[in-house]
Design a protein around this motif. Structure first.
Motif, PDB file in Angstrom:
ATOM      1  N   LEU A 193       4.275   6.981   7.645  1.00 40.66           N
ATOM      2  CA  LEU A 193       3.088   6.354   8.230  1.00 40.66           C
ATOM      3  C   LEU A 193       1.823   6.847   7.537  1.00 40.66           C
ATOM      4  N   LEU A 194       1.781   8.147   7.239  1.00 43.58           N
ATOM      5  CA  LEU A 194       0.617   8.720   6.555  1.00 43.58           C
ATOM      6  C   LEU A 194       0.460   8.120   5.155  1.00 43.58           C
ATOM      7  N   ILE A 195       1.568   7.998   4.431  1.00 41.97           N
ATOM      8  CA  ILE A 195       1.508   7.406   3.081  1.00 41.97           C
ATOM      9  C   ILE A 195       1.067   5.949   3.156  1.00 41.97           C
ATOM     10  N   LEU A 196       1.561   5.228   4.166  1.00 35.89           N
ATOM     11  CA  LEU A 196       1.168   3.828   4.321  1.00 35.89           C
ATOM     12  C   LEU A 196      -0.338   3.701   4.579  1.00 35.89           C
ATOM     13  N   VAL A 197      -0.849   4.548   5.481  1.00 39.62           N
ATOM     14  CA  VAL A 197      -2.289   4.523   5.776  1.00 39.62           C
ATOM     15  C   VAL A 197      -3.086   4.882   4.530  1.00 39.62           C
ATOM     16  N   ALA A 198      -2.646   5.932   3.821  1.00 41.00           N
ATOM     17  CA  ALA A 198      -3.351   6.351   2.605  1.00 41.00           C
ATOM     18  C   ALA A 198      -3.327   5.247   1.556  1.00 41.00           C
ATOM     19  N   ALA A 199      -2.176   4.563   1.432  1.00 37.46           N
ATOM     20  CA  ALA A 199      -2.066   3.481   0.449  1.00 37.46           C
ATOM     21  C   ALA A 199      -2.978   2.321   0.806  1.00 37.46           C
ATOM     22  N   VAL A 200      -3.051   1.976   2.093  1.00 39.28           N
ATOM     23  CA  VAL A 200      -3.920   0.869   2.518  1.00 39.28           C
ATOM     24  C   VAL A 200      -5.386   1.214   2.270  1.00 39.28           C
ATOM     25  N   VAL A 201      -5.777   2.427   2.653  1.00 40.49           N
ATOM     26  CA  VAL A 201      -7.179   2.826   2.484  1.00 40.49           C
ATOM     27  C   VAL A 201      -7.546   2.906   1.007  1.00 40.49           C
ATOM     28  N   SER A 202      -6.705   3.592   0.208  1.00 45.86           N
ATOM     29  CA  SER A 202      -7.011   3.727  -1.219  1.00 45.86           C
ATOM     30  C   SER A 202      -6.966   2.372  -1.918  1.00 45.86           C
ATOM     31  N   GLY A 203      -6.016   1.505  -1.518  1.00 45.01           N
ATOM     32  CA  GLY A 203      -5.961   0.163  -2.100  1.00 45.01           C
ATOM     33  C   GLY A 203      -7.195  -0.658  -1.771  1.00 45.01           C
ATOM     34  N   THR A 204      -7.665  -0.548  -0.525  1.00 39.76           N
ATOM     35  CA  THR A 204      -8.886  -1.255  -0.126  1.00 39.76           C
ATOM     36  C   THR A 204     -10.096  -0.757  -0.919  1.00 39.76           C
ATOM     37  N   VAL A 205     -10.184   0.571  -1.068  1.00 43.70           N
ATOM     38  CA  VAL A 205     -11.280   1.146  -1.844  1.00 43.70           C
ATOM     39  C   VAL A 205     -11.212   0.682  -3.300  1.00 43.70           C
ATOM     40  N   PHE A 206      -9.984   0.662  -3.848  1.00 45.64           N
ATOM     41  CA  PHE A 206      -9.816   0.233  -5.240  1.00 45.64           C
ATOM     42  C   PHE A 206     -10.276  -1.210  -5.431  1.00 45.64           C
ATOM     43  N   LEU A 207      -9.845  -2.118  -4.557  1.00 46.30           N
ATOM     44  CA  LEU A 207     -10.212  -3.527  -4.682  1.00 46.30           C
ATOM     45  C   LEU A 207     -11.710  -3.734  -4.476  1.00 46.30           C
ATOM     46  N   THR A 208     -12.281  -2.972  -3.531  1.00 49.62           N
ATOM     47  CA  THR A 208     -13.729  -3.091  -3.286  1.00 49.62           C
ATOM     48  C   THR A 208     -14.529  -2.622  -4.498  1.00 49.62           C
ATOM     49  N   LEU A 209     -14.153  -1.460  -5.046  1.00 51.43           N
ATOM     50  CA  LEU A 209     -14.844  -0.952  -6.224  1.00 51.43           C
ATOM     51  C   LEU A 209     -14.679  -1.899  -7.412  1.00 51.43           C
ATOM     52  N   GLN A 210     -13.473  -2.453  -7.558  1.00 49.82           N
ATOM     53  CA  GLN A 210     -13.230  -3.364  -8.677  1.00 49.82           C
ATOM     54  C   GLN A 210     -14.101  -4.612  -8.566  1.00 49.82           C
TER      55      GLN A 210
ATOM     56  N   ALA B 118      -9.326   5.854  -6.452  1.00 46.92           N
ATOM     57  CA  ALA B 118      -8.380   5.458  -5.403  1.00 46.92           C
ATOM     58  C   ALA B 118      -7.251   6.471  -5.278  1.00 46.92           C
ATOM     59  N   THR B 119      -6.773   6.980  -6.431  1.00 45.08           N
ATOM     60  CA  THR B 119      -5.713   7.993  -6.395  1.00 45.08           C
ATOM     61  C   THR B 119      -6.199   9.271  -5.712  1.00 45.08           C
ATOM     62  N   LEU B 120      -7.435   9.666  -6.017  1.00 46.99           N
ATOM     63  CA  LEU B 120      -8.004  10.862  -5.398  1.00 46.99           C
ATOM     64  C   LEU B 120      -8.128  10.687  -3.885  1.00 46.99           C
ATOM     65  N   ILE B 121      -8.565   9.532  -3.457  1.00 46.28           N
ATOM     66  CA  ILE B 121      -8.663   9.258  -2.015  1.00 46.28           C
ATOM     67  C   ILE B 121      -7.290   9.279  -1.369  1.00 46.28           C
ATOM     68  N   PHE B 122      -6.307   8.693  -2.055  1.00 48.66           N
ATOM     69  CA  PHE B 122      -4.940   8.705  -1.539  1.00 48.66           C
ATOM     70  C   PHE B 122      -4.442  10.142  -1.331  1.00 48.66           C
ATOM     71  N   LEU B 123      -4.649  10.999  -2.353  1.00 48.76           N
ATOM     72  CA  LEU B 123      -4.190  12.386  -2.266  1.00 48.76           C
ATOM     73  C   LEU B 123      -4.937  13.151  -1.171  1.00 48.76           C
ATOM     74  N   ILE B 124      -6.233  12.909  -1.042  1.00 49.62           N
ATOM     75  CA  ILE B 124      -7.011  13.601  -0.016  1.00 49.62           C
ATOM     76  C   ILE B 124      -6.503  13.239   1.381  1.00 49.62           C
ATOM     77  N   ILE B 125      -6.253  11.949   1.613  1.00 47.14           N
ATOM     78  CA  ILE B 125      -5.753  11.507   2.928  1.00 47.14           C
ATOM     79  C   ILE B 125      -4.399  12.140   3.230  1.00 47.14           C
TER      80      ILE B 125
END
Length: 435
Positions: free
Chosen positions: A14-31, A157-164
């Motif tokens: 569940l934690l990895i899923l949340v981290a992936a969703v958040v980091s993916g959202t950040v990645f797409l927004t930044l892109q 996005a990877t850094l955010i994923f690892l931090i979460i």
């Protein structure tokens, strides 16, 4: 309210899923933001012409430094590869000399293909060793910035994923460190230290298991201390009990030794007293040996037996011996059609001790009552007898009762005894087994 158990694997997933969703959202927004900024700034004609002019000047220096002619195709290709993100087109005398996007099969157009109107307006003059030509540079200038932005976005996005993920497992890591420290405390001998049990995952289960083990070990140590205390108390009591008959035995033997043959009729009395004390010592030693033998034996191997078969066989023999010694036994109730878990050998020793006490202390002039009681869960044998009167109160250390209680406990049963109004009562309790 029942606690819902989240296993570590589920929590981590569940934690990895949340981290992936958040980091993916950040990645797409930044892109999306960087693409908008890059395209907004680098798509203007002014920027395009400025960058093209820079590359034309750079190419012109390259031609001049290497004294290239308009037909040095290999040198042109090397420069294009080195610069990257650009397309180079060269014309001389109004015909095509080189185009970086052409393949080897298209090179037949060189020297033949006429210059287009677009190339005429967007090309710049460059001096080759064989004369002046016109050069056009089309650049994918924004691509390098897109690539850079993509790299930075991916790293962010990877850094955010690892931090979460690290923040999410930090609590479990701290708890694991706490368990590790507390285990070291227990290893140091502080068995009264209570383990910290938090949560309902595998780590909490491990801590709970260690805590249960700690409590069980403390209970075991307490039981050992109690057993040692009981043993010390018993040895003290037995030392006193054996000293009294031993002293009397030595005195009687001393008197008998000094008495002349036939001169003192009390000599036979001394010998009889000595014999009685010797028997008393023997009984004490036999009981002591039997009691401590139980501690040396392994756990009883129990077997399931029918009450009617086993209890009847054992009691019939013992009751027969009582009848031979002029005791009257009344049996009340019936044995049930049930089964119990017992060790046959130890059960026989229990009945031997019970009947031995009856022969020693029961009043033969009064009846011995033996009652069978049972229900769905238990089967009980109640025995009561009047205590015979004696001139001298017999010395008893209760070793027989202790042996009976110990053997009943080893067979998962219970033993109770009490004395009231000169009547002695005992209860042997067994638990019925469902077949």
């Amino acid at each position: 309210m029942a606690h819902r158990k989240y296993m570590l694997t589920k929590k981590l997933a569940l934690l990895i899923l949340v981290a992936a969703v958040v980091s993916g959202t950040v990645f797409l927004t930044l892109q999306k933001m960087t693409d908008h900024l890059i395209e907004g700034y680098l798509s203007s004609d002014e920027y395009y012409q400025e960058e093209s002019a820079k590359y034309i000047q750079k190419f012109s220096r390259y031609v001049s430094e290497n004294e290239l002619s308009s037909t040095d195709l290999i040198a042109f290709g090397e420069w294009v590869k080195k610069e990257n993100y650009i397309n180079l087109t060269i014309f001389k005398d109004q015909v095509l000399q080189y185009d970086s996007i052409y393949s080897a099969a298209d090179e037949s157009a060189y020297g033949k293909e006429k210059v287009t109107q677009y190339a005429q307006h967007h090309s710049y003059p460059v001096q080759f060793s064989d004369g002046e030509g016109r050069v056009m540079v089309d650049g994918f200038y924004s691509s390098r910035y897109h690539d850079l932005a993509f790299t930075l976005e991916l790293l962010g996005a990877t850094l955010i994923f690892l931090i979460i993920v690290l923040l999410g497992i930090r609590k479990s890591l701290r708890y694991l460190q706490t368990i590790h420290q507390e285990i070291h405390i227990l290893e140091g001998g502080e068995l009264d230290y209570e383990m910290t049990v938090k949560g309902h995952d595998e780590l909490a289960m491990i801590a709970k298991s260690i805590e249960d083990l700690r409590k069980a070990f403390l209970d075991k140590l307490q039981a050992i201390d109690e057993l040692q205390g009981e043993s010390r108390s018993l040895v003290t009591e037995m030392s006193h009990d054996m000293r009294t008959p031993l002293t009397s035995l030595m005195m009687n033997l001393e008197f008998a030794k000094k008495a002349e043959a036939g001169a003192d009729t009390r000599k036979d009395q001394y010998i009889a007293n000595a014999y009685g004390k010797a028997l008393q010592l023997k009984n004490l030693s036999d009981n002591l040996f039997a009691y401590f033998l139980l501690d040396k034996e392994h756990e009883s191997e129990l077997e399931t037996v029918a009450v009617k078969e086993v209890i009847y066989d054992l009691l019939s023999d013992q009751v027969g011996l009582l009848h031979q010694e002029n005791f009257t036994v009344h049996i009340l109730g019936e044995m049930p059609d049930s089964y119990i878990n017992v060790n046959i050998e130890e059960l026989g020793r229990v009945f031997d001790n019970v009947m031995s006490n009856l022969r020693k202390y029961a009043d033969p002039k009064k009846d011995i009552n033996m009652t069978f009681l049972s229900d769905q869960e238990i089967f009980e044998i109640h025995v009561s007898n009047a205590i015979k009167e004696m001139n001298v109160t017999p010395e008893s250390n209760g070793l027989g009762e202790r042996s009976i209680a110990r053997m009943m406990s080893r067979m998962q049963g219970q033993f109770e005894s009490k004395e009231r109004n000169a009547t002695y009562y005992i209860v042997l309790r067994f638990w019925n087994i469902k077949m």
